[in-house]
Motif scaffolding. Structure first.
Motif, PDB file in Angstrom:
ATOM      1  N   ARG A 213      63.838   5.737  79.040  1.00 29.26           N
ATOM      2  CA  ARG A 213      62.450   5.390  78.751  1.00 29.26           C
ATOM      3  C   ARG A 213      61.824   6.390  77.778  1.00 29.26           C
ATOM      4  NH1 ARG A 213      58.905   4.701  83.957  1.00 29.26           N
ATOM      5  NH2 ARG A 213      60.574   3.167  84.300  1.00 29.26           N
ATOM      6  N   ILE A 214      62.123   7.699  77.996  1.00 29.34           N
ATOM      7  CA  ILE A 214      61.574   8.713  77.088  1.00 29.34           C
ATOM      8  C   ILE A 214      62.136   8.529  75.680  1.00 29.34           C
ATOM      9  CG2 ILE A 214      61.529  11.178  76.606  1.00 29.34           C
ATOM     10  CD1 ILE A 214      61.460  11.642  79.631  1.00 29.34           C
ATOM     11  N   ALA A 215      63.453   8.236  75.611  1.00 26.19           N
ATOM     12  CA  ALA A 215      64.057   8.036  74.292  1.00 26.19           C
ATOM     13  C   ALA A 215      63.475   6.803  73.605  1.00 26.19           C
ATOM     14  CB  ALA A 215      65.570   7.891  74.439  1.00 26.19           C
ATOM     15  N   THR A 216      63.248   5.749  74.387  1.00 26.29           N
ATOM     16  CA  THR A 216      62.660   4.530  73.807  1.00 26.29           C
ATOM     17  C   THR A 216      61.251   4.799  73.308  1.00 26.29           C
ATOM     18  OG1 THR A 216      64.010   3.183  75.307  1.00 26.29           O
ATOM     19  CG2 THR A 216      62.132   2.114  74.250  1.00 26.29           C
ATOM     20  N   ASN A 217      60.478   5.541  74.093  1.00 27.32           N
ATOM     21  CA  ASN A 217      59.105   5.862  73.671  1.00 27.32           C
ATOM     22  C   ASN A 217      59.096   6.731  72.411  1.00 27.32           C
ATOM     23  OD1 ASN A 217      58.086   4.410  75.822  1.00 27.32           O
ATOM     24  ND2 ASN A 217      57.961   6.204  77.174  1.00 27.32           N
ATOM     25  N   GLU A 218      60.011   7.706  72.355  1.00 25.70           N
ATOM     26  CA  GLU A 218      60.090   8.545  71.156  1.00 25.70           C
ATOM     27  C   GLU A 218      60.477   7.720  69.928  1.00 25.70           C
ATOM     28  OE1 GLU A 218      62.779  11.674  71.984  1.00 25.70           O
ATOM     29  OE2 GLU A 218      61.389  12.788  73.303  1.00 25.70           O
ATOM     30  N   TYR A 219      61.440   6.788  70.143  1.00 27.63           N
ATOM     31  CA  TYR A 219      61.850   5.951  69.018  1.00 27.63           C
ATOM     32  C   TYR A 219      60.697   5.062  68.559  1.00 27.63           C
ATOM     33  CZ  TYR A 219      64.267   2.267  66.463  1.00 27.63           C
ATOM     34  OH  TYR A 219      64.649   1.370  65.505  1.00 27.63           O
ATOM     35  N   GLU A 220      59.963   4.494  69.505  1.00 27.89           N
ATOM     36  CA  GLU A 220      58.835   3.654  69.125  1.00 27.89           C
ATOM     37  C   GLU A 220      57.733   4.471  68.464  1.00 27.89           C
ATOM     38  OE1 GLU A 220      57.620   1.746  72.679  1.00 27.89           O
ATOM     39  OE2 GLU A 220      59.311   0.328  72.741  1.00 27.89           O
ATOM     40  N   SER A 221      57.550   5.717  68.917  1.00 24.71           N
ATOM     41  CA  SER A 221      56.539   6.577  68.278  1.00 24.71           C
ATOM     42  C   SER A 221      56.929   6.882  66.831  1.00 24.71           C
ATOM     43  CB  SER A 221      56.385   7.876  69.076  1.00 24.71           C
ATOM     44  OG  SER A 221      55.973   7.589  70.397  1.00 24.71           O
ATOM     45  N   ARG A 222      58.221   7.174  66.585  1.00 23.47           N
ATOM     46  CA  ARG A 222      58.667   7.436  65.219  1.00 23.47           C
ATOM     47  C   ARG A 222      58.531   6.180  64.352  1.00 23.47           C
ATOM     48  NH1 ARG A 222      62.766  10.417  67.950  1.00 23.47           N
ATOM     49  NH2 ARG A 222      64.199   8.638  67.725  1.00 23.47           N
ATOM     50  N   GLN A 223      58.861   5.026  64.928  1.00 17.85           N
ATOM     51  CA  GLN A 223      58.707   3.792  64.177  1.00 17.85           C
ATOM     52  C   GLN A 223      57.238   3.516  63.862  1.00 17.85           C
ATOM     53  OE1 GLN A 223      61.022   1.762  62.878  1.00 17.85           O
ATOM     54  NE2 GLN A 223      62.659   3.137  63.591  1.00 17.85           N
ATOM     55  N   ALA A 224      56.348   3.819  64.838  1.00 16.46           N
ATOM     56  CA  ALA A 224      54.920   3.618  64.588  1.00 16.46           C
ATOM     57  C   ALA A 224      54.416   4.560  63.502  1.00 16.46           C
ATOM     58  CB  ALA A 224      54.139   3.827  65.886  1.00 16.46           C
ATOM     59  N   ALA A 225      54.905   5.815  63.503  1.00 14.71           N
ATOM     60  CA  ALA A 225      54.493   6.753  62.455  1.00 14.71           C
ATOM     61  C   ALA A 225      54.980   6.286  61.083  1.00 14.71           C
ATOM     62  CB  ALA A 225      55.046   8.139  62.784  1.00 14.71           C
ATOM     63  N   VAL A 226      56.223   5.746  61.047  1.00 13.48           N
ATOM     64  CA  VAL A 226      56.731   5.230  59.764  1.00 13.48           C
ATOM     65  C   VAL A 226      55.895   4.052  59.289  1.00 13.48           C
ATOM     66  CG1 VAL A 226      58.714   4.103  58.681  1.00 13.48           C
ATOM     67  CG2 VAL A 226      59.068   6.077  60.176  1.00 13.48           C
ATOM     68  N   ARG A 227      55.490   3.161  60.223  1.00 14.94           N
ATOM     69  CA  ARG A 227      54.691   2.007  59.828  1.00 14.94           C
ATOM     70  C   ARG A 227      53.307   2.427  59.361  1.00 14.94           C
ATOM     71  NH1 ARG A 227      57.190  -0.017  64.608  1.00 14.94           N
ATOM     72  NH2 ARG A 227      58.698  -1.694  64.140  1.00 14.94           N
ATOM     73  N   LEU A 228      52.731   3.431  60.044  1.00 13.28           N
ATOM     74  CA  LEU A 228      51.406   3.897  59.637  1.00 13.28           C
ATOM     75  C   LEU A 228      51.430   4.570  58.278  1.00 13.28           C
ATOM     76  CD1 LEU A 228      49.979   5.253  63.007  1.00 13.28           C
ATOM     77  CD2 LEU A 228      49.166   3.278  61.710  1.00 13.28           C
ATOM     78  N   SER A 229      52.564   5.177  57.941  1.00  9.99           N
ATOM     79  CA  SER A 229      52.653   5.849  56.640  1.00  9.99           C
ATOM     80  C   SER A 229      52.724   4.878  55.466  1.00  9.99           C
ATOM     81  CB  SER A 229      53.880   6.770  56.627  1.00  9.99           C
ATOM     82  OG  SER A 229      55.065   6.012  56.774  1.00  9.99           O
ATOM     83  N   ARG A 230      53.042   3.652  55.756  1.00 14.95           N
ATOM     84  CA  ARG A 230      53.114   2.665  54.679  1.00 14.95           C
ATOM     85  C   ARG A 230      51.721   2.172  54.316  1.00 14.95           C
ATOM     86  NH1 ARG A 230      57.778  -1.405  56.634  1.00 14.95           N
ATOM     87  NH2 ARG A 230      57.223  -2.371  54.613  1.00 14.95           N
ATOM     88  N   ARG A 231      51.676   1.389  53.253  1.00 17.26           N
ATOM     89  CA  ARG A 231      50.372   0.937  52.742  1.00 17.26           C
ATOM     90  C   ARG A 231      49.703  -0.030  53.708  1.00 17.26           C
ATOM     91  NH1 ARG A 231      49.424  -1.382  46.598  1.00 17.26           N
ATOM     92  NH2 ARG A 231      47.127  -1.492  46.722  1.00 17.26           N
ATOM     93  N   ASP A 232      50.488  -0.992  54.225  1.00 17.89           N
ATOM     94  CA  ASP A 232      49.944  -1.953  55.192  1.00 17.89           C
ATOM     95  C   ASP A 232      50.362  -1.561  56.608  1.00 17.89           C
ATOM     96  OD1 ASP A 232      52.565  -2.337  54.694  1.00 17.89           O
ATOM     97  OD2 ASP A 232      52.515  -4.533  54.703  1.00 17.89           O
ATOM     98  N   GLY A 233      50.315  -0.264  56.883  1.00 22.71           N
ATOM     99  CA  GLY A 233      50.758   0.235  58.182  1.00 22.71           C
ATOM    100  C   GLY A 233      49.954  -0.284  59.367  1.00 22.71           C
ATOM    101  N   PRO A 234      48.608  -0.211  59.327  1.00 24.32           N
ATOM    102  CA  PRO A 234      47.838  -0.709  60.492  1.00 24.32           C
ATOM    103  C   PRO A 234      48.116  -2.177  60.805  1.00 24.32           C
ATOM    104  CG  PRO A 234      46.460   0.628  59.078  1.00 24.32           C
ATOM    105  CD  PRO A 234      47.733   0.434  58.342  1.00 24.32           C
TER     106      PRO A 234
END
Length: 289
Positions: free
Chosen positions: A51-72
Motif C-alpha cells: 500500500r505504501i509503495a502504491t501510494n508513493e507511485y501514485e504520488s510520483r505520477q500525480a507530481a508528473v501530471r501536475l508538472s505538465r501543462r494540462d496537469g490539473p
C-alpha cells in the motif's frame, strides 16, 4: 474377565506417558499458533508495504501530471476514474450480496412452500382416513355397479313383450325378414361396441356428482371444521375493504367536485376508473368467498 489392579510402578509409568503426551501436544499447538501469528504478521506487513509503495507511485505520477501543462485536468480525470472504479467495485459487491440474499430468501420460501404442501397432504390424508371413498360413493349411485337381479330382468322382459305386441307388418317399410335381421344385428353390434364407453361415462358422471355434492356441503357447512358458507363474509374484513375503497375514491371525487357545481351539496360522488372498479369488485368477491 476382571481387570487386575495396576501396581505402583505400572501406574506411575502410565501417568508419566499421559503427562508426556499432553506436554508434546501442548508444545506442538504452541508452535503452530506462533507460526500462524507470524504468518499473519508477515501478511499484514506485506500488505502495508504494498500500500505504501502504491501510494508513493501514485504520488510520483500525480507530481508528473501536475508538472505538465494540462496537469490539473489530467489529475482530476485520474481522480474521477479512480472514484468511478471504486464505485463500480462497491456496486458489484452490493449486487452480489443482494443476489445471495435473494437466493437465500427464495430457497427459504420454496422450502416453506414444500413443507406446507407436505403438511396439507398429511392433514388431508388424516382427514380422509375415516371418511368413505369417493369412488365407492359414486358406485353406489351408478346403475352398472349392482348386479342384475330377477326383478330387473322381469321388467326388461315385460318392456320387450310390450314392444313386441305393438309390432305390425306395416312397420317393416317394405323390407324383407333378412334385411330386418341384418339391421337388428348391426344395431346390436353398435350397442355392444359402445356399451363399455357408455358405462365408463356413467361412472365418471356419478363420480363428478358425488364430488360436487361434497364441495357444496363443504361450502354450505356451518361447523368449525368447514369454511364459512357461500355469500357470507367476515364483518371486520368487509368493513376494512369498504373503508379502503372510500379512501381511494375520495381524492378523485374531491378533484371533480368543483366542476360539478353546487347541485351536489353535502354529497361525495364515487369517481373511479373501470380498472379500479373491477379491482374493487374482485377484492370484495374474494372476501365474500
Amino acid at each position: 474377565r476382571p481387570q487386575e489392579p495396576l501396581t505402583r510402578g505400572a501406574a506411575a509409568v502410565k501417568l508419566q506417558r499421559w503427562y508426556r503426551s499432553r506436554a508434546r501436544r501442548r508444545r506442538f499447538l504452541g508452535i503452530l499458533h506462533s507460526a500462524m501469528r507470524r504468518r499473519k504478521y508477515l501478511d499484514e506487513r506485506g500488505r502495508l508495504v504494498r500500500r505504501i509503495a502504491t501510494n508513493e507511485y501514485e504520488s510520483r505520477q500525480a507530481a508528473v501530471r501536475l508538472s505538465r501543462r494540462d496537469g490539473p485536468r489530467l489529475l482530476e480525470r485520474y481522480k474521477t476514474g479512480r472514484q468511478a472504479a471504486a464505485a463500480s467495485k462497491v456496486q458489484s459487491l452490493w449486487r452480489s450480496i443482494r443476489t445471495k440474499r435473494d437466493l437465500v430468501r427464495q430457497v427459504g420460501e420454496q422450502e416453506r412452500e414444500a413443507a406446507a404442501k407436505k403438511l396439507q397432504a398429511f392433514a388431508r390424508r388424516r382427514r380422509l382416513r375415516g371418511k368413505p371413498n369417493l369412488l365407492i360413493l359414486s358406485k353406489q349411485g351408478s346403475p352398472f355397479a349392482h348386479p342384475v337381479d330377477a326383478d330387473r330382468l322381469m321388467q326388461h322382459e315385460e318392456a320387450i313383450l310390450a314392444q313386441r305386441k305393438q309390432f305390425h307388418a306395416s312397420m317393416c317399410k317394405g323390407k324383407s325378414l333378412d334385411e330386418l335381421r341384418q339391421i337388428v344385428e348391426s344395431k346390436y353390434q353398435a350397442f355392444a361396441d359402445g356399451a363399455e364407453l357408455a358405462r365408463y361415462g356413467v361412472q365418471r358422471l356419478a363420480l363428478r356428482r358425488e364430488h360436487t355434492k361434497q364441495l357444496a356441503a363443504a361450502l354450505d357447512g356451518r361447523s368449525w371444521a368447514n369454511p364459512p358458507p357461500r355469500g357470507v363474509c367476515s364483518a371486520a374484513l368487509l368493513r376494512g375493504a369498504e373503508e379502503k375503497h372510500r379512501a381511494r375514491t375520495r381524492p378523485q371525487a374531491a378533484a371533480f367536485l368543483p366542476a360539478l357545481g353546487s347541485s351536489l351539496s353535502g354529497t361525495m360522488p364515487a369517481v373511479e376508473s373501470q380498472f379500479e372498479e373491477e379491482e374493487a369488485d374482485a377484492l370484495l368477491h374474494d372476501l365474500e368467498a
